[in-house]
Write a protein that holds these residues in place. Structure first.
Motif, mmCIF file in Angstrom:
data_model
loop_
_atom_site.group_PDB
_atom_site.id
_atom_site.type_symbol
_atom_site.label_atom_id
_atom_site.label_comp_id
_atom_site.label_asym_id
_atom_site.label_seq_id
_atom_site.Cartn_x
_atom_site.Cartn_y
_atom_site.Cartn_z
ATOM 1 N N MET A 54 0.839 -1.212 0.000
ATOM 2 C CA MET A 54 0.000 0.000 0.000
ATOM 3 C C MET A 54 0.872 1.258 0.000
ATOM 4 O O MET A 54 0.576 2.227 -0.703
ATOM 5 N N SER A 57 2.214 1.635 -3.439
ATOM 6 C CA SER A 57 1.141 2.120 -4.320
ATOM 7 C C SER A 57 0.929 3.618 -4.126
ATOM 8 O O SER A 57 0.763 4.360 -5.095
ATOM 9 N N LEU A 76 -3.032 -1.209 -7.765
ATOM 10 C CA LEU A 76 -4.245 -0.980 -6.978
ATOM 11 C C LEU A 76 -5.453 -1.675 -7.596
ATOM 12 O O LEU A 76 -6.272 -2.251 -6.876
ATOM 13 N N SER A 79 -5.482 -5.346 -6.841
ATOM 14 C CA SER A 79 -5.709 -5.729 -5.444
ATOM 15 C C SER A 79 -7.032 -5.216 -4.878
ATOM 16 O O SER A 79 -7.369 -5.514 -3.733
ATOM 17 N N LEU A 80 -7.788 -4.474 -5.663
ATOM 18 C CA LEU A 80 -9.013 -3.848 -5.154
ATOM 19 C C LEU A 80 -10.037 -4.870 -4.676
ATOM 20 O O LEU A 80 -10.635 -4.702 -3.614
ATOM 21 N N SER A 83 -9.734 -6.535 -1.076
ATOM 22 C CA SER A 83 -9.777 -5.681 0.119
ATOM 23 C C SER A 83 -10.614 -6.346 1.198
ATOM 24 O O SER A 83 -11.730 -6.781 0.944
ATOM 25 N N GLU A 88 -10.124 -0.254 3.948
ATOM 26 C CA GLU A 88 -9.057 -0.601 3.009
ATOM 27 C C GLU A 88 -9.510 -0.362 1.568
ATOM 28 O O GLU A 88 -8.762 0.176 0.750
ATOM 29 N N LYS A 89 -10.740 -0.722 1.263
ATOM 30 C CA LYS A 89 -11.267 -0.506 -0.086
ATOM 31 C C LYS A 89 -11.354 0.986 -0.378
ATOM 32 O O LYS A 89 -11.003 1.433 -1.478
ATOM 33 N N LYS A 92 -7.907 2.321 -1.191
ATOM 34 C CA LYS A 92 -7.469 1.923 -2.529
ATOM 35 C C LYS A 92 -8.208 2.724 -3.599
ATOM 36 O O LYS A 92 -7.605 3.145 -4.590
#
Length: 167
Positions: A54, A57, A76, A79-80, A83, A88-89, A92
């Protein structure tokens, strides 16, 4: 009254300078973040790995180099869906919005920041980014209108000159 005049000149100055409040990340910091991710092999918890990724990113989407920004966006986006929490979502989505803003895709950036604000409507960081995006869209629109008006003026002047020569 003086404060209003000061704010006016500040806004005009920032309009022409293109200043925004989104921080930049230089290449040295990105290199350090890349080392952190690559050195985070075995013996490091999964949460620590996620945090390192993160941070990388974040650095990439805040870079001045377009290829870094695109790499951050790709990381990102991949990996979305994994989450684990709404926070966290949201983070991102916010970073994706920053990346798309940096790459000039303002409409996509605005869509993403609006998705962030659906889960946290009063989130200051998201509201600030939304305002920056909207200001940039408005500024680009004004510049486009100015260019179009200049083109129309030049065309009208050319036609007027041609007509006056024929007489």
């Amino acid at each position: 009254m003086d404060k209003k005049i000061g704010r006016f000149f500040d806004s005009v100055g920032s309009f022409f300078s293109g200043a925004d409040v989104i921080p930049w990340c230089d290449r040295d910091i990105i290199a350090a973040l890349e080392r952190e991710v690559s050195e985070g092999g075995s013996g490091v918890s999964e949460d620590a790995k996620k945090e390192s990724i993160m941070r990388l990113s974040w650095g990439l989407v805040h870079s001045k180099r377009p290829e870094d920004v695109q790499r951050g966006i790709a990381m990102l986006e991949s990996s979305l869906n994994s989450s684990s929490s709404p926070t966290e979502k949201r983070e991102k989505l916010y970073l994706l919005a920053v990346g798309h803003y940096r790459s000039g895709d303002y409409s996509r950036s605005r869509q993403l920041v609006e998705r962030c604000l659906e889960t946290a409507p009063d989130w200051r960081q998201g509201l600030t980014l939304k305002k920056v995006i909207e200001d940039k869209i408005a500024k680009d629109g004004l510049i486009g209108i100015g260019i179009a008006a200049t083109a129309v003026g030049l065309l009208a002047g050319g036609i007027a000159a041609a007509v006056s020569r024929k007489k």
